[in-house]
Design a protein around this motif. Structure first.
Motif, PDB file in Angstrom:
ATOM      1  N   GLN A 204      50.434  53.320  43.166  1.00 26.61           N
ATOM      2  CA  GLN A 204      51.054  54.653  43.223  1.00 26.61           C
ATOM      3  C   GLN A 204      51.574  54.778  41.824  1.00 26.61           C
ATOM      4  OE1 GLN A 204      51.242  56.483  45.850  1.00 26.61           O
ATOM      5  NE2 GLN A 204      52.611  58.059  45.006  1.00 26.61           N
ATOM      6  N   GLY A 205      51.514  56.175  41.423  1.00 29.39           N
ATOM      7  CA  GLY A 205      52.007  56.541  40.086  1.00 29.39           C
ATOM      8  C   GLY A 205      53.431  56.516  39.941  1.00 29.39           C
ATOM      9  N   GLU A 206      53.975  56.364  38.788  1.00 29.77           N
ATOM     10  CA  GLU A 206      55.153  56.176  38.601  1.00 29.77           C
ATOM     11  C   GLU A 206      55.560  57.348  37.686  1.00 29.77           C
ATOM     12  OE1 GLU A 206      58.504  53.643  35.414  1.00 29.77           O
ATOM     13  OE2 GLU A 206      56.283  53.026  36.185  1.00 29.77           O
ATOM     14  N   SER A 207      56.564  58.361  38.289  1.00 28.62           N
ATOM     15  CA  SER A 207      57.311  59.507  37.602  1.00 28.62           C
ATOM     16  C   SER A 207      57.978  59.084  36.357  1.00 28.62           C
ATOM     17  CB  SER A 207      58.249  60.285  38.676  1.00 28.62           C
ATOM     18  OG  SER A 207      58.483  61.517  37.870  1.00 28.62           O
ATOM     19  N   ILE A 208      57.747  59.862  35.069  1.00 27.04           N
ATOM     20  CA  ILE A 208      58.383  59.516  33.986  1.00 27.04           C
ATOM     21  C   ILE A 208      59.498  60.300  33.645  1.00 27.04           C
ATOM     22  CG2 ILE A 208      58.238  59.065  31.407  1.00 27.04           C
ATOM     23  CD1 ILE A 208      55.149  58.483  31.664  1.00 27.04           C
ATOM     24  N   ASP A 209      59.177  61.676  33.646  1.00 29.56           N
ATOM     25  CA  ASP A 209      60.114  62.704  33.709  1.00 29.56           C
ATOM     26  C   ASP A 209      59.662  64.113  34.399  1.00 29.56           C
ATOM     27  OD1 ASP A 209      62.469  63.442  32.609  1.00 29.56           O
ATOM     28  OD2 ASP A 209      62.301  63.114  30.690  1.00 29.56           O
TER      29      ASP A 209
END
Length: 553
Positions: A204-209
């Motif tokens: 799962q992708g990780e939200s940076i901003d």
């Protein structure tokens, strides 16, 4: 009657087998024989019914049939015609002529004579005003001549089965999306069959901003069985910033937040590369150990394709005299429709859904302009493409987009992506969505999934990458098939991206495998500028090394 005499056999010293020398009287000299195959059954000794002209035509007619095998193929002889019965020219030209006068049919002008006319009208003949398939509008044929046996469109005169002799059509020769000059050097070529074998499971992708804000979707107006509302052209500021020009990506690159940087449009194209038909190109720049995947200004990634996967796709602008329905004109029209439908599908009010930070592209100079901004939300996510957790991470940073938000009955908010499919009439110029969308929505959706498989697959991938909960796809048609400036919103369908991916058989693991293979190839390249483009006439992609000043004006 005397007994027949057998030929005298030559004496031999060996009791087994024939003699080493066969007498001349026993040899089959100048004896014709019919050709045969080991798989054939023994049949006639002589074919007296063989007709060279007729059977030759039948042979050509059956040569494309299933299980065809040439019955007259000569395996050891070409004397097929030797056994045929040749008729004299006088016999073939002779015929018996009946000179007796024929009696006229009874009631030629009465009830019996008009029966043929009545049946003809019932079958949809030229004079049938209300017959089956005649020149009237019905549910089975929405315009004249579409009925069964009607004028030019049914099983009668002018009928043509779809796909007839498609194998005999000349193959369309396309040009590459960009001119390949002498300074380019080919690095690698990869076929689509190699891409189809790849598979990779990404965590799962990780939200940076997150940046920007969106308006709420107008579900009360658009979520109806039939909308039939005019598509209002709205002047809005729309941004389509490439990867290297994105100020947020530049900041993340300076902080070493990732190794590879791209937008959701480019990543979706790579994940659906095996479904592409039109040529495209991606600019790859490797600098300071980091890889940037960019679109070319004014290239195919700036436009929305139309009927790319259709059997009878629109012709290119260079090959078509139709300035209204060629591939380039339709792509500009579809891009115009998508931008305006996005603005028409939301309620532009002071109430918005904010993502935390303001739009990074909306500068002070843009704020001074009279046109307002088309609201978008941007979420920058990081995906690790390493094989396992123990290896050094290969972080792919992607800019994803959200078009709108929707309030649910339980008080929660769903993120929405808004797209639009458009109808232009095709080769016939018939606009059918307005009359068929309510009762034949499934057939229309299935046809669009077939003709625009690549485009819908890319939209689905972009929605999944952005974490959208819903996809709203509008169906927009021309008001007049000869006018590409006036459009009508026929209806809208909404679906979850995961469900839509199952319907179109979208394999996300295969898409991530393609992305990982491209990233691995780029990691081994020397620093510089490269171009990854689709071969215009073969199912393959090619990687070129280009000069550093290429595509710079």
């Amino acid at each position: 009657m005397s007994a027949p005499r057998l030929p005298k056999l030559a004496s031999t010293s060996e009791p087994w087998g024939p003699p080493s020398e066969v007498p001349t009287s026993l040899r089959f000299n100048n004896v014709p024989y019919a050709p045969y195959s080991k798989g054939d059954k023994l049949g006639k000794a002589a074919d007296w019914a063989f007709d060279a002209g007729k059977d030759g035509k039948d042979q050509k007619r059956q040569q494309y049939g299933r299980g065809f095998r040439d019955p007259y193929h000569a395996y050891g002889s070409n004397f097929t015609s030797f056994f045929t019965n040749e008729e004299d020219e006088g016999i073939t030209s002779f015929s018996v002529v009946d000179s007796a006068a024929k009696a006229a049919p009874k009631n030629a002008g009465g009830r019996g004579g008009s029966q043929h006319t009545i049946l003809k009208s019932r079958r949809g003949g030229a004079g049938a005003a209300g017959g089956r398939g005649g020149s009237f509008q019905s549910q089975r044929g929405h315009h004249q001549g579409q009925g069964r046996g009607g004028q030019g469109g049914g099983r009668g005169q002018g009928f043509k089965r779809p796909g007839w002799r498609d194998y005999d059509k000349p193959q369309k020769v396309r040009d590459a999306s960009v001119n390949i000059t002498e300074g380019w050097s080919l690095i690698q070529s990869i076929g689509f069959n190699e891409f189809q074998k790849l598979s990779f499971d990404v965590r799962q992708g990780e939200s940076i901003d997150s940046y920007g804000s969106v308006h709420y979707y107008n579900n009360k107006t658009l979520d109806k069985p039939s909308v039939n509302a005019k598509l209002e052209p709205l002047d809005r500021i729309v941004y389509n910033i490439s990867t290297s020009d994105d100020p947020v990506i530049q900041e993340l690159s300076a902080k070493d937040a990732g190794t590879v940087f791209a937008t959701d449009s480019i990543i979706s194209l790579l994940m659906c590369v095996t479904k592409t038909v039109n040529p495209w190109d991606i600019i790859i720049t490797k600098k300071n150990g980091k890889v940037y995947l960019d679109k070319r200004e004014g290239g195919p990634l700036d436009l929305v394709s139309v009927d790319e996967n259709a059997a009878d796709a629109p012709a290119d602008a260079t090959d078509s005299k139709d300035t209204l329905n060629n591939a380039t004109a339709l792509a500009y029209e579809a891009t115009y429709i998508n931008q305006n439908f996005n603005a028409n599908a939301v309620i532009e009010s002071s109430e918005t859904y904010d993502f935390g930070k303001p739009n990074p592209f909306y500068s002070e100079e843009d704020q001074k302009q009279s046109e307002p901004l088309l609201a978008h939300g941007y979420d920058y996510k990081k995906f690790n493409l390493a094989n396992n957790v123990e290896e050094e991470p290969i972080n792919l940073v992607i800019r994803t987009e959200i078009d709108a938000a929707q309030k649910n009955l339980n008080g929660s908010v769903s993120l929405v992506t808004v797209k639009a499919l458009n109808e232009y009439g095709g080769s016939t110029g018939a606009l059918e969505w307005k009359n068929r969308f309510v009762n034949a929505r499934g057939a229309i959706v299935a046809a669009e999934m077939k003709n625009n498989l690549c485009k819908i697959s890319r939209w689905t991938v972009q929605s999944i990458l952005a974490g959208a909960n819903l996809m709203k796809i509008g169906f927009v048609s021309r008001v007049n098939p000869k006018d590409n400036t006036q459009h009508t919103i026929i209806g809208v369908i909404g679906q979850e991206p995961a469900q839509l991916s199952n319907q179109i058989n979208l394999n996300l693991n295969n898409g991530w495998g393609i992305v990982k293979s491209v990233v691995n190839i780029c990691s081994e390249l020397d620093e510089g500028k490269y171009v990854l483009l689709r071969d215009p006439n073969n199912p393959a992609v090619k990687l070129y090394k280009v000069p550093s000043n290429a595509f710079e004006e």
